[in-house]
Scaffold this motif. Sequence first.
Motif, short mmCIF file in Angstrom:
data_model
loop_
_atom_site.label_atom_id
_atom_site.label_comp_id
_atom_site.label_asym_id
_atom_site.label_seq_id
_atom_site.Cartn_x
_atom_site.Cartn_y
_atom_site.Cartn_z
N LEU A 1 11.72 82.02 56.00
CA LEU A 1 11.31 80.78 55.34
C LEU A 1 9.78 80.68 55.28
O LEU A 1 9.21 80.37 54.23
CB LEU A 1 11.87 79.58 56.10
CG LEU A 1 13.39 79.39 56.06
CD1 LEU A 1 13.81 78.37 57.10
CD2 LEU A 1 13.81 78.92 54.67
N GLY A 2 9.14 80.93 56.40
CA GLY A 2 7.70 80.77 56.48
C GLY A 2 6.95 81.77 55.62
O GLY A 2 5.96 81.43 54.96
N TYR A 3 7.41 83.01 55.59
CA TYR A 3 6.74 84.03 54.79
C TYR A 3 6.85 83.71 53.30
O TYR A 3 5.89 83.88 52.55
CB TYR A 3 7.35 85.40 55.08
CG TYR A 3 6.55 86.54 54.46
CD1 TYR A 3 5.50 87.12 55.17
CD2 TYR A 3 6.84 87.02 53.19
CE1 TYR A 3 4.76 88.16 54.62
CE2 TYR A 3 6.10 88.04 52.63
CZ TYR A 3 5.06 88.61 53.35
OH TYR A 3 4.33 89.62 52.79
N HIS B 1 11.18 71.11 65.50
CA HIS B 1 10.14 71.43 66.47
C HIS B 1 8.94 72.06 65.79
O HIS B 1 7.78 71.70 66.06
CB HIS B 1 10.69 72.40 67.53
CG HIS B 1 11.31 71.73 68.71
ND1 HIS B 1 10.59 70.97 69.60
CD2 HIS B 1 12.60 71.73 69.15
CE1 HIS B 1 11.40 70.52 70.54
NE2 HIS B 1 12.63 70.96 70.29
N LEU B 2 9.19 73.02 64.91
CA LEU B 2 8.11 73.72 64.22
C LEU B 2 7.30 72.78 63.34
O LEU B 2 6.07 72.81 63.33
CB LEU B 2 8.68 74.87 63.39
CG LEU B 2 7.69 75.80 62.71
CD1 LEU B 2 6.75 76.43 63.72
CD2 LEU B 2 8.44 76.88 61.93
N PHE B 3 7.99 71.90 62.61
CA PHE B 3 7.30 70.94 61.76
C PHE B 3 6.44 69.99 62.60
O PHE B 3 5.27 69.74 62.27
CB PHE B 3 8.29 70.14 60.93
CG PHE B 3 7.66 68.96 60.23
CD1 PHE B 3 6.89 69.15 59.09
CD2 PHE B 3 7.82 67.67 60.73
CE1 PHE B 3 6.28 68.07 58.47
CE2 PHE B 3 7.22 66.59 60.11
CZ PHE B 3 6.45 66.79 58.97
N GLU B 4 7.01 69.46 63.68
CA GLU B 4 6.26 68.51 64.51
C GLU B 4 5.02 69.16 65.09
O GLU B 4 3.93 68.55 65.12
CB GLU B 4 7.16 68.00 65.64
CG GLU B 4 6.55 66.90 66.50
CD GLU B 4 5.65 67.44 67.61
OE1 GLU B 4 4.68 66.74 67.98
OE2 GLU B 4 5.92 68.57 68.10
N ARG C 1 3.61 72.67 53.73
CA ARG C 1 4.63 73.59 53.21
C ARG C 1 5.95 73.40 53.97
O ARG C 1 7.03 73.45 53.38
CB ARG C 1 4.13 75.02 53.31
CG ARG C 1 3.02 75.34 52.30
CD ARG C 1 2.73 76.84 52.26
NE ARG C 1 1.79 77.15 51.19
CZ ARG C 1 0.49 77.33 51.36
NH1 ARG C 1 -0.03 77.20 52.57
NH2 ARG C 1 -0.29 77.61 50.33
N LEU C 2 5.88 73.20 55.27
CA LEU C 2 7.10 72.93 56.04
C LEU C 2 7.70 71.58 55.64
O LEU C 2 8.92 71.43 55.60
CB LEU C 2 6.79 72.95 57.54
CG LEU C 2 6.65 74.34 58.16
CD1 LEU C 2 6.13 74.23 59.58
CD2 LEU C 2 7.97 75.09 58.14
N ALA C 3 6.85 70.60 55.35
CA ALA C 3 7.36 69.30 54.90
C ALA C 3 8.15 69.44 53.62
O ALA C 3 9.23 68.84 53.46
CB ALA C 3 6.20 68.32 54.71
N GLU C 4 7.66 70.25 52.67
CA GLU C 4 8.40 70.48 51.43
C GLU C 4 9.73 71.15 51.71
O GLU C 4 10.75 70.82 51.09
CB GLU C 4 7.55 71.34 50.49
CG GLU C 4 6.32 70.63 49.95
CD GLU C 4 5.48 71.52 49.04
OE1 GLU C 4 5.05 71.04 47.98
OE2 GLU C 4 5.26 72.69 49.42
N LEU C 5 9.74 72.07 52.67
CA LEU C 5 10.99 72.74 53.05
C LEU C 5 11.98 71.75 53.67
O LEU C 5 13.17 71.75 53.35
CB LEU C 5 10.69 73.86 54.03
CG LEU C 5 11.88 74.65 54.56
CD1 LEU C 5 12.61 75.35 53.43
CD2 LEU C 5 11.42 75.67 55.60
N VAL C 6 11.48 70.87 54.53
CA VAL C 6 12.34 69.85 55.14
C VAL C 6 12.95 68.95 54.07
O VAL C 6 14.15 68.66 54.10
CB VAL C 6 11.53 69.01 56.15
CG1 VAL C 6 12.30 67.75 56.56
CG2 VAL C 6 11.20 69.84 57.39
N LEU C 7 12.14 68.54 53.10
CA LEU C 7 12.64 67.64 52.07
C LEU C 7 13.67 68.32 51.18
O LEU C 7 14.63 67.69 50.74
CB LEU C 7 11.47 67.11 51.23
CG LEU C 7 10.47 66.22 51.99
CD1 LEU C 7 9.36 65.75 51.07
CD2 LEU C 7 11.18 65.04 52.62
N ARG C 8 13.49 69.62 50.91
CA ARG C 8 14.50 70.34 50.12
C ARG C 8 15.80 70.44 50.89
O ARG C 8 16.88 70.22 50.35
CB ARG C 8 13.99 71.74 49.76
CG ARG C 8 12.95 71.77 48.68
CD ARG C 8 12.91 73.12 47.99
NE ARG C 8 12.66 74.22 48.91
CZ ARG C 8 11.45 74.66 49.22
NH1 ARG C 8 10.38 74.08 48.70
NH2 ARG C 8 11.30 75.67 50.05
#
Length: 411
Positions: A81-83, A109-112, A231-238
């Motif tokens: 995901l991150g890459y 955890h990673l997002f926070e 970028r992680l926030a966008e992933l969370v929202l998706r």
Amino acid sequence: MMDIAIIEHGAALSLPLSSALGRAVAASRAVEAVLDPETPGRWWLKAAGKVGVATVTAPGGETLTVRITPKVPIRRLLFLLGYALDAKGWRDDDASLDAEPELLPALAHLFERQADRALRQGLLQGYRTTEETSLVMRGRLREADQIRRHHGEFPAVEIVHDEYTTDIAENRLLRTATDRLLRLPRVPKDLRGRLLRLHVRLADVTPIGRGHEPPTWRPTRLNVRYQPAVRLAELVLRGASVEHRPGDITVSGFLLDMAGVFEDFVTVALREALSTSSGYSMLQASHYLDEGHAIRIVPDFVHYTDDGTPHAVADAKYKAEKPAGFPDADLYQMLAYCTALRLADGHLIYAKGNAPHAAHRVRHTGITIHQHTLDLDQPPTTLLADVRALAGCFLPRTSRPEQRPVLSGNR
């Protein structure tokens, strides 16, 4: 409330469910659910290509929470995901969460952690263009709106101005992702407390309303410290977009489509592997199969020469194999791509299963279709080395000549 765990691509699980709850789970499409024809009152549940957690509530109030565990380790999935989100900025130690057995707590955890790191120097501020009706003149008068809405009236004026504020796209994405995680099930209590503290720090930022498109942002030198968290926030929202109400059924949770995760990783990794070679790469570029431009084709990955001629084409396929090997339909699809792009070779890339590499030379065409596999359950450095080796197959051979393609853009 019932809580169950199933494994991606694992065996189907038989459960005693009421008719209403069984139909609700089937309608949610979070998992595949079919009524057991031999045992009344029991349903067969099987993962349907998604991983994460979803809670389904039937019209009568019965609730089932399904936790779908990915086949690959959580740390490896977070790397994929991150890459795909940030190939140059992602570090594998960002995903050092081996203690977390489930995807949602690990990602939360990673997002926070990333959001806290981004906000340590305070909230980022920027200019936002605002249009409003005001009793005080500031900025520029919107003449057309003023005449249309307030002709002959005084003193309201329609104005537009740039405001220096924390209510910018980056902060709105962080605020909305924080709020969404706080509503999801199975977020640990200690982590929920840290997310609440994030919420307080972002309290003056306007969240993104349900059903509204997330605001656009672009990486700059001013928001470097924010970029991993955004970028992680966008992933969370998706992933959290599973929240919806089909009819009287309520579905909430966090689900990732593994086919999309695999496709995003493979295409970004191929683009990075070929970035030092001549030509350029495009993801999801549109072409046409027919002369009349009525049949659109969208290969996952196309590499072009400097003059815009297609040089290589690839499609990523994260799917269960049939007992005899790879699905034949993928070969037909790739044959269409090679024919339309006038390429002698096409490449299908699968997540590793029980089928070896294969190459098929199509009769009367001169086209060879290659089927490759990538083993996702290995260290990132080894996995990326495998992608670079695969990308090397794209370089030596040249396609038959063609005019520059019609493209509709890059994802």
